[in-house]
Design a protein around this motif. Sequence first.
Motif, PDB file in Angstrom:
ATOM      1  N   GLU A  39      -0.603   5.333 -16.246  1.00  0.00           N
ATOM      2  CA  GLU A  39       0.761   5.716 -15.895  1.00  0.00           C
ATOM      3  C   GLU A  39       1.313   6.697 -16.932  1.00  0.00           C
ATOM      4  OE1 GLU A  39       4.397   3.264 -13.853  1.00  0.00           O
ATOM      5  OE2 GLU A  39       3.608   2.496 -15.745  1.00  0.00           O
ATOM      6  N   GLN A  40       1.035   6.447 -18.203  1.00  0.00           N
ATOM      7  CA  GLN A  40       1.471   7.357 -19.262  1.00  0.00           C
ATOM      8  C   GLN A  40       0.744   8.699 -19.165  1.00  0.00           C
ATOM      9  OE1 GLN A  40       0.628   4.967 -22.713  1.00  0.00           O
ATOM     10  NE2 GLN A  40       2.535   3.780 -22.552  1.00  0.00           N
ATOM     11  N   GLU A  41      -0.564   8.640 -18.906  1.00  0.00           N
ATOM     12  CA  GLU A  41      -1.323   9.876 -18.735  1.00  0.00           C
ATOM     13  C   GLU A  41      -0.822  10.658 -17.534  1.00  0.00           C
ATOM     14  OE1 GLU A  41      -5.568   8.207 -20.561  1.00  0.00           O
ATOM     15  OE2 GLU A  41      -5.286   8.417 -18.396  1.00  0.00           O
ATOM     16  N   ALA A  42      -0.466   9.947 -16.477  1.00  0.00           N
ATOM     17  CA  ALA A  42       0.041  10.593 -15.267  1.00  0.00           C
ATOM     18  C   ALA A  42       1.334  11.347 -15.554  1.00  0.00           C
ATOM     19  CB  ALA A  42       0.267   9.555 -14.167  1.00  0.00           C
ATOM     20  N   ALA A  43       2.257  10.690 -16.250  1.00  0.00           N
ATOM     21  CA  ALA A  43       3.537  11.324 -16.563  1.00  0.00           C
ATOM     22  C   ALA A  43       3.334  12.569 -17.413  1.00  0.00           C
ATOM     23  CB  ALA A  43       4.447  10.336 -17.276  1.00  0.00           C
ATOM     24  N   ALA A  44       2.369  12.504 -18.333  1.00  0.00           N
ATOM     25  CA  ALA A  44       2.115  13.636 -19.228  1.00  0.00           C
ATOM     26  C   ALA A  44       1.475  14.813 -18.505  1.00  0.00           C
ATOM     27  CB  ALA A  44       1.226  13.188 -20.388  1.00  0.00           C
ATOM     28  N   SER A  45       0.812  14.559 -17.374  1.00  0.00           N
ATOM     29  CA  SER A  45       0.122  15.633 -16.664  1.00  0.00           C
ATOM     30  C   SER A  45       0.748  15.948 -15.307  1.00  0.00           C
ATOM     31  CB  SER A  45      -1.363  15.294 -16.491  1.00  0.00           C
ATOM     32  OG  SER A  45      -1.529  14.003 -15.919  1.00  0.00           O
ATOM     33  N   GLY A  46       1.998  15.521 -15.107  1.00  0.00           N
ATOM     34  CA  GLY A  46       2.738  15.934 -13.921  1.00  0.00           C
ATOM     35  C   GLY A  46       2.553  15.078 -12.693  1.00  0.00           C
ATOM     36  N   PHE A  47       1.954  13.897 -12.845  1.00  0.00           N
ATOM     37  CA  PHE A  47       1.767  12.985 -11.721  1.00  0.00           C
ATOM     38  C   PHE A  47       2.891  11.953 -11.688  1.00  0.00           C
ATOM     39  CE2 PHE A  47      -2.487  14.607 -12.234  1.00  0.00           C
ATOM     40  CZ  PHE A  47      -3.092  14.509 -10.987  1.00  0.00           C
ATOM     41  N   SER A  48       3.189  11.464 -10.503  1.00  0.00           N
ATOM     42  CA  SER A  48       4.122  10.360 -10.321  1.00  0.00           C
ATOM     43  C   SER A  48       3.366   9.157  -9.775  1.00  0.00           C
ATOM     44  CB  SER A  48       5.240  10.740  -9.345  1.00  0.00           C
ATOM     45  OG  SER A  48       5.987  11.829  -9.832  1.00  0.00           O
ATOM     46  N   ALA A  49       3.694   7.969 -10.284  1.00  0.00           N
ATOM     47  CA  ALA A  49       3.041   6.749  -9.821  1.00  0.00           C
ATOM     48  C   ALA A  49       3.593   6.346  -8.457  1.00  0.00           C
ATOM     49  CB  ALA A  49       3.259   5.624 -10.823  1.00  0.00           C
ATOM     50  N   LEU A  50       2.692   5.920  -7.571  1.00  0.00           N
ATOM     51  CA  LEU A  50       3.070   5.524  -6.217  1.00  0.00           C
ATOM     52  C   LEU A  50       2.424   4.188  -5.871  1.00  0.00           C
ATOM     53  CD1 LEU A  50       2.498   8.898  -4.323  1.00  0.00           C
ATOM     54  CD2 LEU A  50       4.692   7.986  -5.093  1.00  0.00           C
ATOM     55  N   ARG A  51       3.056   3.472  -4.943  1.00  0.00           N
ATOM     56  CA  ARG A  51       2.464   2.263  -4.371  1.00  0.00           C
ATOM     57  C   ARG A  51       2.570   2.387  -2.866  1.00  0.00           C
ATOM     58  NH1 ARG A  51       2.155  -2.677  -7.560  1.00  0.00           N
ATOM     59  NH2 ARG A  51       2.180  -2.038  -9.752  1.00  0.00           N
ATOM     60  N   PHE A  52       1.412   2.366  -2.222  1.00  0.00           N
ATOM     61  CA  PHE A  52       1.381   2.520  -0.779  1.00  0.00           C
ATOM     62  C   PHE A  52       1.255   1.145  -0.126  1.00  0.00           C
ATOM     63  CE2 PHE A  52      -0.366   6.450  -2.537  1.00  0.00           C
ATOM     64  CZ  PHE A  52       0.362   7.408  -1.848  1.00  0.00           C
ATOM     65  N   ASP A  53       2.199   0.838   0.762  1.00  0.00           N
ATOM     66  CA  ASP A  53       2.153  -0.396   1.542  1.00  0.00           C
ATOM     67  C   ASP A  53       2.313  -1.618   0.622  1.00  0.00           C
ATOM     68  OD1 ASP A  53       2.015  -1.930   3.819  1.00  0.00           O
ATOM     69  OD2 ASP A  53       0.174  -1.020   4.544  1.00  0.00           O
ATOM     70  N   LEU A  54       2.161  -2.789   1.198  1.00  0.00           N
ATOM     71  CA  LEU A  54       2.360  -4.043   0.470  1.00  0.00           C
ATOM     72  C   LEU A  54       1.242  -5.027   0.783  1.00  0.00           C
ATOM     73  CD1 LEU A  54       6.189  -4.489   1.178  1.00  0.00           C
ATOM     74  CD2 LEU A  54       5.168  -3.699  -0.964  1.00  0.00           C
ATOM     75  N   ALA A  55       1.190  -6.056  -0.050  1.00  0.00           N
ATOM     76  CA  ALA A  55       0.356  -7.251   0.176  1.00  0.00           C
ATOM     77  C   ALA A  55      -1.109  -6.963   0.537  1.00  0.00           C
ATOM     78  CB  ALA A  55       0.977  -8.127   1.277  1.00  0.00           C
ATOM     79  N   PRO A  56      -1.895  -6.465  -0.384  1.00  0.00           N
ATOM     80  CA  PRO A  56      -1.508  -5.898  -1.674  1.00  0.00           C
ATOM     81  C   PRO A  56      -1.287  -4.390  -1.565  1.00  0.00           C
ATOM     82  CG  PRO A  56      -3.870  -6.051  -1.547  1.00  0.00           C
ATOM     83  CD  PRO A  56      -3.365  -6.582  -0.243  1.00  0.00           C
ATOM     84  N   PRO A  57      -0.544  -3.800  -2.497  1.00  0.00           N
ATOM     85  CA  PRO A  57      -0.341  -2.354  -2.439  1.00  0.00           C
ATOM     86  C   PRO A  57      -1.596  -1.598  -2.865  1.00  0.00           C
ATOM     87  CG  PRO A  57       0.659  -3.251  -4.412  1.00  0.00           C
ATOM     88  CD  PRO A  57       0.178  -4.426  -3.606  1.00  0.00           C
ATOM     89  N   VAL A  58      -1.690  -0.354  -2.429  1.00  0.00           N
ATOM     90  CA  VAL A  58      -2.712   0.573  -2.922  1.00  0.00           C
ATOM     91  C   VAL A  58      -2.036   1.447  -3.974  1.00  0.00           C
ATOM     92  CG1 VAL A  58      -4.185   2.545  -2.345  1.00  0.00           C
ATOM     93  CG2 VAL A  58      -4.059   0.577  -0.791  1.00  0.00           C
ATOM     94  N   ILE A  59      -2.626   1.511  -5.151  1.00  0.00           N
ATOM     95  CA  ILE A  59      -2.049   2.261  -6.257  1.00  0.00           C
ATOM     96  C   ILE A  59      -2.469   3.726  -6.170  1.00  0.00           C
ATOM     97  CG2 ILE A  59      -1.967   2.499  -8.771  1.00  0.00           C
ATOM     98  CD1 ILE A  59      -0.578  -0.011  -7.628  1.00  0.00           C
ATOM     99  N   GLY A  60      -1.514   4.628  -6.370  1.00  0.00           N
ATOM    100  CA  GLY A  60      -1.816   6.047  -6.346  1.00  0.00           C
ATOM    101  C   GLY A  60      -1.046   6.813  -7.391  1.00  0.00           C
ATOM    102  N   MET A  61      -1.478   8.031  -7.652  1.00  0.00           N
ATOM    103  CA  MET A  61      -0.796   8.977  -8.524  1.00  0.00           C
ATOM    104  C   MET A  61      -0.762  10.317  -7.787  1.00  0.00           C
ATOM    105  SD  MET A  61      -0.112   7.288 -11.386  1.00  0.00           S
ATOM    106  CE  MET A  61      -0.555   5.603 -11.864  1.00  0.00           C
TER     107      MET A  61
END
Length: 302
Positions: A39-61
Amino acid sequence: MKHIKQVWRAATRSIAVMLAIGFVTGCASSTADRYRTIEQEAAASGFSALRFDLAPPVIGMLRASGISQAASRNEPQTLWVMIEGDGRAWLNVREPSRDPTPVDAVGWRLAQNISRDNVLYLARPCQFLSSIELQACSVDDWTNARFSEKWVGRLNAAIDDAKRTTRARQIVVAGYSGGGVMAALIAARRDDVAMLITIAAPLDHAAWTAHHGVAPLKGSLTVLSVRERLMRLPQVHVTGAEDKVVPTGLLQDFLRAYPADVPAELVTLPGIDHRMRTQIDISRIRSSRLLSQSIDGRDTYP
């Protein structure tokens, strides 16, 4: 005695393969720490953290640059997608992990190196989740059924969401290791794929499990069943010359079944093993003379 030695060598090789897939390199930290790091690396390189759907979510950047250089040249807006590998799926040849989050997220490293305007990184199912979120997962989700219809559909839907966000008209879908299998399964069911790229991917996972003498993935879809649909797509498959987890020969066998006119190429990186410890920008790989200019960049390698 000779038979016993052969069995012992085969068992040792299988254990080594599972450990290579599960641990890759380094000492394990907590899942929360690993997620916080990317998440820190993402912020430093212009990415935003995302969560797709629920139970369980899929993590994305997602890195979305608004009006891209391609749009200013009246070229199709393209979303580049990188799907993570299997992660820490197994503790040893018999015991699956309780949490598949990768220790070394190779797919994430590759995603950060893509020098394009719109880039989506997708973790695999049940990776980078909290202990509470992980309760919605089953061990099958990262072992036997890691390429099930449920998860192919979920990741495909996440790509649709990101495509709408970036207003992209086409995608390049790529994946590392097992993520390459997922990328191929997704590419076969879409009509907006400009190119398929895999990195160290066991595209014929039945041949791969047989090669290592481990149990087949009976709960998973197979790329072989959609290979004819893939033949219409420009594609490149990257392999490390020193890869013992997914040997180059397995990819050669898979591609040998393609007709000669299919725009698919195998790129072998000398001195590289399955960990892909190299600074590689997949958007600069030349796939085929048939690729459109919007995909085939000015600077290409090898």
